[in-house]
Motif scaffolding. Structure first.
Motif, short mmCIF file in Angstrom:
data_model
loop_
_atom_site.label_atom_id
_atom_site.label_comp_id
_atom_site.label_asym_id
_atom_site.label_seq_id
_atom_site.Cartn_x
_atom_site.Cartn_y
_atom_site.Cartn_z
N LEU A 40 44.62 92.72 8.45
CA LEU A 40 44.57 94.11 8.89
C LEU A 40 45.69 94.93 8.24
O LEU A 40 45.48 96.09 7.86
CB LEU A 40 44.69 94.18 10.42
CG LEU A 40 44.55 95.58 11.01
CD1 LEU A 40 43.15 96.12 10.81
CD2 LEU A 40 44.90 95.57 12.49
N ALA A 41 46.86 94.32 8.08
CA ALA A 41 47.98 95.03 7.45
C ALA A 41 47.66 95.34 5.99
O ALA A 41 47.95 96.44 5.49
CB ALA A 41 49.25 94.19 7.55
N ILE A 42 47.05 94.39 5.30
CA ILE A 42 46.69 94.61 3.89
C ILE A 42 45.62 95.69 3.76
O ILE A 42 45.69 96.57 2.90
CB ILE A 42 46.24 93.30 3.25
CG1 ILE A 42 47.41 92.30 3.19
CG2 ILE A 42 45.68 93.53 1.85
CD1 ILE A 42 47.02 90.93 2.69
N LEU A 43 44.61 95.65 4.65
CA LEU A 43 43.55 96.66 4.61
C LEU A 43 44.11 98.04 4.92
O LEU A 43 43.70 99.04 4.31
CB LEU A 43 42.46 96.29 5.61
CG LEU A 43 41.61 95.07 5.28
CD1 LEU A 43 40.63 94.78 6.41
CD2 LEU A 43 40.86 95.26 3.96
N THR A 44 45.04 98.12 5.88
CA THR A 44 45.65 99.41 6.20
C THR A 44 46.38 99.99 5.00
O THR A 44 46.29 101.19 4.72
CB THR A 44 46.63 99.24 7.38
OG1 THR A 44 45.93 98.72 8.51
CG2 THR A 44 47.24 100.59 7.76
N MET A 84 60.95 106.11 12.94
CA MET A 84 61.95 105.10 12.58
C MET A 84 61.37 104.03 11.66
O MET A 84 62.08 103.12 11.26
CB MET A 84 62.50 104.40 13.84
CG MET A 84 63.30 105.30 14.75
SD MET A 84 64.26 104.38 15.98
CE MET A 84 62.99 103.39 16.76
N GLN A 85 60.06 104.09 11.36
CA GLN A 85 59.41 103.07 10.57
C GLN A 85 58.48 103.73 9.55
O GLN A 85 57.98 104.83 9.78
CB GLN A 85 58.58 102.13 11.46
CG GLN A 85 59.39 101.27 12.40
CD GLN A 85 60.12 100.16 11.68
OE1 GLN A 85 59.79 99.82 10.57
NE2 GLN A 85 61.13 99.60 12.33
N CYS A 86 58.26 103.03 8.45
CA CYS A 86 57.23 103.47 7.52
C CYS A 86 55.86 103.14 8.12
O CYS A 86 55.66 102.04 8.64
CB CYS A 86 57.38 102.77 6.16
SG CYS A 86 58.72 103.42 5.16
N GLY A 87 54.96 104.09 8.05
CA GLY A 87 53.63 103.88 8.61
C GLY A 87 52.58 104.59 7.80
O GLY A 87 52.89 105.31 6.85
N PRO A 88 51.32 104.42 8.16
CA PRO A 88 50.24 105.10 7.42
C PRO A 88 50.24 106.59 7.72
O PRO A 88 50.74 107.03 8.76
CB PRO A 88 48.97 104.42 7.95
CG PRO A 88 49.35 103.96 9.32
CD PRO A 88 50.80 103.59 9.25
N THR A 89 49.67 107.36 6.81
CA THR A 89 49.53 108.79 7.05
C THR A 89 48.57 109.03 8.19
O THR A 89 47.65 108.25 8.43
CB THR A 89 49.02 109.49 5.78
OG1 THR A 89 47.80 108.88 5.36
CG2 THR A 89 50.03 109.39 4.65
N LEU A 149 55.59 98.46 6.33
CA LEU A 149 54.31 98.71 7.00
C LEU A 149 53.53 97.41 7.19
O LEU A 149 52.99 97.15 8.28
CB LEU A 149 53.49 99.70 6.19
CG LEU A 149 52.00 99.85 6.57
CD1 LEU A 149 51.87 100.39 7.98
CD2 LEU A 149 51.27 100.74 5.58
N ILE A 150 53.47 96.57 6.16
CA ILE A 150 52.69 95.34 6.23
C ILE A 150 53.28 94.39 7.27
O ILE A 150 52.55 93.83 8.12
CB ILE A 150 52.64 94.66 4.85
CG1 ILE A 150 51.82 95.54 3.88
CG2 ILE A 150 52.04 93.27 4.94
CD1 ILE A 150 51.80 95.02 2.46
#
Length: 422
Positions: free
Chosen positions: A172-176, A189-194, A121-122
């Motif tokens: 932004l990636a860290i905050l997400t 196909m990717q890990c992402g935020p809920t 995700l990051i």
């Protein structure tokens, strides 16, 4: 009647909530209960082929771009540094993100360590945000270069823009990750935020800062660049400016057009992803999201990483020549007699067009008679001696400034034998 309607609505809301809980949960291969084939055979073959071609093209093409810029001393212009930063991001996408997406397309679940889902995700967020903000800063820098005709932007300004693009993407990636959690959802196909269920404020702010604002800035900047170049052309025609001024204006226009093509390609490739992210945020029942949408969004988005090296080769002759020099390993050398009688070789005979809107770079100079390797021309010994003596001081300075190398081994012997024969 009203009670039955209320009961039906309550049942539907409960079903939506259960679906959202399922689609917001981490889909691990170890405790997998749903074995549905979300993508289907046809979609898997088509998108798998696209991802495989993207991986090869992105890794190979962007490696070539990085090598050409690093090896060529004439490519020290700030715009080349922006392209180098963009090539690094594209290389990381082709080497890290696209292979993982290809693997997950086949597995349809996550069987790697849990921390790698967070890392995925990051990295994914960082590279996407960095790419679009780098394109934005390129447009701003070129506008400043065209605007400040007599006082060009300092180099540290461009370096700061590159650092800001990467720093903002990483932040932004860290905050997400801090305000959300990384999960591998079904039909992805990717890990992402809920997915946000009740609040859409974070999604709206994210779209505004990382999509709409950069696009608006880039459109305004390129419009201003076009107007400035057009006014410059009218001024040159009215005052009969020399051909050199016309050439610089033509080069600035060609560079601006190339960068606009890079921007347009980026937006077209990532358009499915932007549609998918908005659909995923605003559809109440996440189970209604089409199964192919995430795979198509990421497959086309990653394809952009393989397109940029092709655009550079199409639009920039220095990249075409650099690709030939690396692949063929037999560039067309131009020889001259350097200081102390040593042979010097340059890898280009033609003037290299700079991607700077302000200056024109040339890595070749009028240094008297030169001869290309393998040519049968000859020059009289007396004439060569006179030219060598008169140009010795000039060659000493030129030799230190341009991209040149000394010949060794068999090439030196062949050159010296040919020189003695003449």
């Amino acid at each position: 009647m009203a009670g039955n309607k209320t009961m039906i609505e309550s049942t539907q809301e409960n079903q939506i909530l259960q679906n959202n809980l399922f689609f917001n949960s981490h889909r691990s291969c170890e405790n997998l209960t749903d074995t549905s084939d979300y993508f289907g055979t046809g979609t898997t073959i088509f998108l798998g082929t696209m991802l495989f071609i993207t991986i090869i093209g992105a890794v190979f093409g962007n490696s070539m771009v990085i090598l050409v810029i690093v090896k060529n001393r004439t490519m020290r212009e700030m715009t080349y540094m922006f392209l180098l930063s963009l090539a690094i991001a594209d290389l990381m996408i082709g080497a890290l993100m696209a292979p993982l997406a290809f693997y997950n397309l086949l597995k349809e679940c996550w069987n790697l360590p849990r921390f790698m889902c967070t890392l995925n995700l990051i990295i994914n967020t960082t590279l996407l945000v960095t790419s679009i903000h780098t394109l934005m800063w390129i447009a701003v820098y070129k506008w400043l270069c065209v605007k400040q005709v007599f006082r060009h932007p300092r180099r540290w300004v461009g370096n700061l823009m590159i650092v800001l693009a990467w720093a903002w993407g990483l932040l932004l990636a860290i905050l997400t990750n801090l305000f959300n959690r990384a999960v591998y959802k079904p039909k992805t196909m990717q890990c992402g935020p809920t997915y946000p269920v009740n609040s859409y404020m974070l999604h709206a702010v994210n779209q505004l800062i990382n999509l709409f604002l950069p696009i608006i800035v880039m459109i305004v900047a390129y419009i201003k660049i076009y107007i400035a170049i057009r006014k410059s052309g009218e001024f040159q025609r009215q005052h009969a400016i020399t051909s050199e001024g016309h050439q610089q204006r033509s080069e600035a226009r060609a560079v601006a057009k190339t960068l606009f093509i890079v921007l347009l390609c980026f937006l077209l490739c990532w358009l499915p992803y932007f549609c998918y992210s908005n659909i995923g945020a605003f559809i109440p029942d996440k189970g209604d999201i089409p199964s192919y949408l995430n795979a198509v969004a990421y497959a086309f988005g990653y394809m952009n990483s393989a397109c940029n090296p092709i655009i550079y080769a199409w639009r920039f002759p220095e990249f075409r020549q650099g690709y030939r020099d690396i692949l063929c390993k037999k560039p067309q050398y131009t020889f001259a007699i350097g200081p102390l009688g040593r042979p010097v070789v340059t890898t280009r005979k033609k003037q290299v067009r700079s991607v700077s809107a302000c200056t024109t770079i040339s890595n070749s100079s009028n240094i008297g008679n030169t001869r290309t390797a393998g040519s049968n021309g000859s020059v009289g010994n007396d004439k060569m001696k006179e030219q060598r003596q008169s140009k010795e001081v000039e060659l000493h300075h030129i030799d230190n400034e341009r991209d040149s190398v000394f010949l060794h081994g068999d090439e030196t012997k062949e050159f010296l034998q040919g020189h003695k024969a003449t």
